[in-house]
Design an enzyme around this catalytic site. Structure first.
Site, PDB file in Angstrom:
ATOM      1  N   ASP A  83       0.829  -1.207   0.000  1.00 15.28           N
ATOM      2  CA  ASP A  83       0.000   0.000   0.000  1.00 15.28           C
ATOM      3  C   ASP A  83       0.865   1.258   0.000  1.00 15.28           C
ATOM      4  O   ASP A  83       2.034   1.244   0.379  1.00 15.28           O
ATOM      5  CB  ASP A  83      -0.954   0.016   1.192  1.00 15.28           C
ATOM      6  CG  ASP A  83      -0.235  -0.143   2.532  1.00 15.28           C
ATOM      7  OD1 ASP A  83       0.824  -0.799   2.571  1.00 15.28           O
ATOM      8  OD2 ASP A  83      -0.735   0.390   3.545  1.00 15.28           O
ATOM      9  N   GLU A 109      -0.783  -1.886   5.196  1.00 17.13           N
ATOM     10  CA  GLU A 109       0.110  -1.858   6.353  1.00 17.13           C
ATOM     11  C   GLU A 109       0.024  -0.531   7.087  1.00 17.13           C
ATOM     12  O   GLU A 109       0.220  -0.466   8.291  1.00 17.13           O
ATOM     13  CB  GLU A 109       1.558  -2.107   5.906  1.00 17.13           C
ATOM     14  CG  GLU A 109       2.551  -2.335   7.036  1.00 17.13           C
ATOM     15  CD  GLU A 109       3.054  -1.063   7.703  1.00 17.13           C
ATOM     16  OE1 GLU A 109       3.335  -1.092   8.912  1.00 17.13           O
ATOM     17  OE2 GLU A 109       3.152  -0.029   7.000  1.00 17.13           O
ATOM     18  N   GLU A 110      -0.281   0.534   6.348  1.00 14.72           N
ATOM     19  CA  GLU A 110      -0.146   1.883   6.885  1.00 14.72           C
ATOM     20  C   GLU A 110      -1.251   2.325   7.832  1.00 14.72           C
ATOM     21  O   GLU A 110      -1.032   3.200   8.658  1.00 14.72           O
ATOM     22  CB  GLU A 110      -0.053   2.897   5.730  1.00 14.72           C
ATOM     23  CG  GLU A 110       1.205   2.760   4.865  1.00 14.72           C
ATOM     24  CD  GLU A 110       2.469   3.222   5.584  1.00 14.72           C
ATOM     25  OE1 GLU A 110       2.372   3.686   6.733  1.00 14.72           O
ATOM     26  OE2 GLU A 110       3.545   3.127   4.989  1.00 14.72           O
ATOM     27  N   HIS A 120       7.931   8.573   4.550  1.00 18.14           N
ATOM     28  CA  HIS A 120       6.728   9.393   4.713  1.00 18.14           C
ATOM     29  C   HIS A 120       6.967  10.859   4.334  1.00 18.14           C
ATOM     30  O   HIS A 120       6.078  11.694   4.566  1.00 18.14           O
ATOM     31  CB  HIS A 120       6.150   9.289   6.134  1.00 18.14           C
ATOM     32  CG  HIS A 120       5.578   7.931   6.440  1.00 18.14           C
ATOM     33  ND1 HIS A 120       4.484   7.753   7.254  1.00 18.14           N
ATOM     34  CD2 HIS A 120       5.941   6.685   6.047  1.00 18.14           C
ATOM     35  CE1 HIS A 120       4.211   6.461   7.355  1.00 18.14           C
ATOM     36  NE2 HIS A 120       5.098   5.790   6.622  1.00 18.14           N
TER      37      HIS A 120
END
Length: 395
Positions: free
Chosen positions: A81, A139-140, A366
């Site tokens: 993702d 996952e995020e 990020h």
């Protein structure tokens, strides 16, 4: 066998890079990775493997590769993702989906594992046992794909599981590992505060939600400073204060969003308990009503010492001087990773692969300008390949 695997990986390095660039250019956020999942599944179409789709609470894919005879069962996991971030890298293969970006390296995780899996498929008559390739969605953000796949039963027969993460603050050629507690657990929290709105000139007739929330934000830090043992790791963060209104209006309600991080589940439970205590006090002190959702989704990542030692032994025996420079034991990270969901049920280890770009300035995961050194893809593939062969062979 190992030499054949390494040679195959060398021959397919450019394909690995091309796949990474495809995923980077076509990112999709958690639980929305429909085209990404299709691309991954199509890659395995027609191959002599079992492909299970929609595993867990969304788009997870598990590919089972059977060796030439029964043996150990090893899992390898990569997430796919992306994040809701507007990309600023200027790369020729930058995101074509505005506001969405692979800013954490999951494009690279997926690409290296797809090629490694295919090479293992080509050589499946030369090794014994079973390898399950776990392509994980979401996952995020909670509810995470890792938790749902781990609880699905599809992996319950595994003996061990391994995974890696790319980090640009580690040099290319370095693999960083931690035995025992390696990543923090993380709980998402959403707090709604309901007051009584009114005119800015008559505060005595209202219960100001902003004043109550401001008091809470400050008092939350006393949980860490006065309620948690100083020897225990704990962090409480409020990252969103949603209280937009007008200058002459006393705010009626607002929402706070944040997270709590910890290395010990008991500390995580203590944080939740203390937040709820503060909320009860807030209601009494400010005459407001509160509501909190506290999501337990990312447990601390505990690298099992036996599997960590096995992985490091494989890297030091085969990798150093060949495709990597060093394996370094490092401290635990306050970051969270839902690979911990698998490690609650299956012995294994999760390691960090250095991917520092050649550029002068390094941007961390990020960040809108995050990028990886694509030379790290072949390093990850070979490292996990060596770990896999070692795990399959050792009884």
């Amino acid at each position: 066998m190992r030499e054949k695997l390494m040679n195959l990986l060398n021959e397919r390095e450019e394909e690995m890079i091309a796949l990474r660039r495809y995923f980077h250019e076509n990112p999709e956020t958690s639980h929305q990775e429909y085209k990404t999942a299709d691309k991954i599944a199509d890659f395995y179409a027609g191959k002599d493997v079992k492909v299970e789709r929609n595993v867990g609470n969304g788009l997870g894919i598990v590919v089972t590769i059977q060796g030439n005879k029964p043996g150990k069962k090893i899992g390898l996991r990569a997430d796919f993702d992306a994040l809701p971030i507007m990309e600023e890298t200027g790369l020729p293969f930058a995101s074509q989906n505005p506001g969405v970006m692979h800013a954490c390296g999951h494009d690279g995780h997926t690409a290296y594992l797809m090629i490694l899996a295919d090479c293992l498929i080509q050589l499946k008559e030369e090794w014994s046992g079973t390898v399950k390739i776990v392509h994980q969605h979401a996952e995020e953000v909670p509810p995470s794909g890792g938790k749902s796949i781990a609880e699905s039963g599809v992996l319950e027969d595994l003996d061990e599981i391994y995974g890696i993460h790319f980090f640009p603050d580690f040099e290319l050629g370095e693999i960083n590992y931690t035995s025992g507690w390696a990543f923090a657990g993380c709980s998402d929290l959403t707090i709604k505060i309901q007051g009584k709105g009114g005119h800015g000139s008559m505060p005595h007739l209202s219960n100001d939600a902003i004043v109550a929330a401001s008091s809470l934000v400050m008092n939350l830090q006393t949980i860490v400073s006065r309620r948690i043992n100083p020897y225990d790791m704990a962090v409480v963060t409020i990252g969103s204060f949603e209280g937009v209104g007008a200058s002459n209006v006393i705010k009626d309600n607002l929402i706070l969003r944040g997270d709590a991080r910890y290395m010990d589940m008991e500390v995580g439970k203590k944080i939740e308990k203390e937040i709820r205590n503060l909320l009860r006090g807030l209601e009494e002190s400010f005459g407001v009503e509160t509501e909190m959702e506290y999501l337990w989704d990312y447990p601390p990542v505990y690298n099992h010492p036996e599997q960590t030692e096995k992985a490091v032994r494989a890297l030091e025996k085969f990798g150093i001087g060949e495709y990597m420079e060093k394996a370094v034991a490092g401290p635990a990270s306050n970051g969270a990773e839902d690979f911990g969901q698998y490690l609650l049920k299956i012995p294994g280890a999760f390691m960090n692969v250095g991917c520092k770009p050649d550029a002068e300035e390094c941007y961390m995961n990020h960040h809108p300008k995050f990028d990886i050194n694509e030379k790290a893809l072949i390093i990850a593939a070979k490292a996990v390949g060596d770990i896999t062969l070692t795990a399959l062979e050792e009884q």
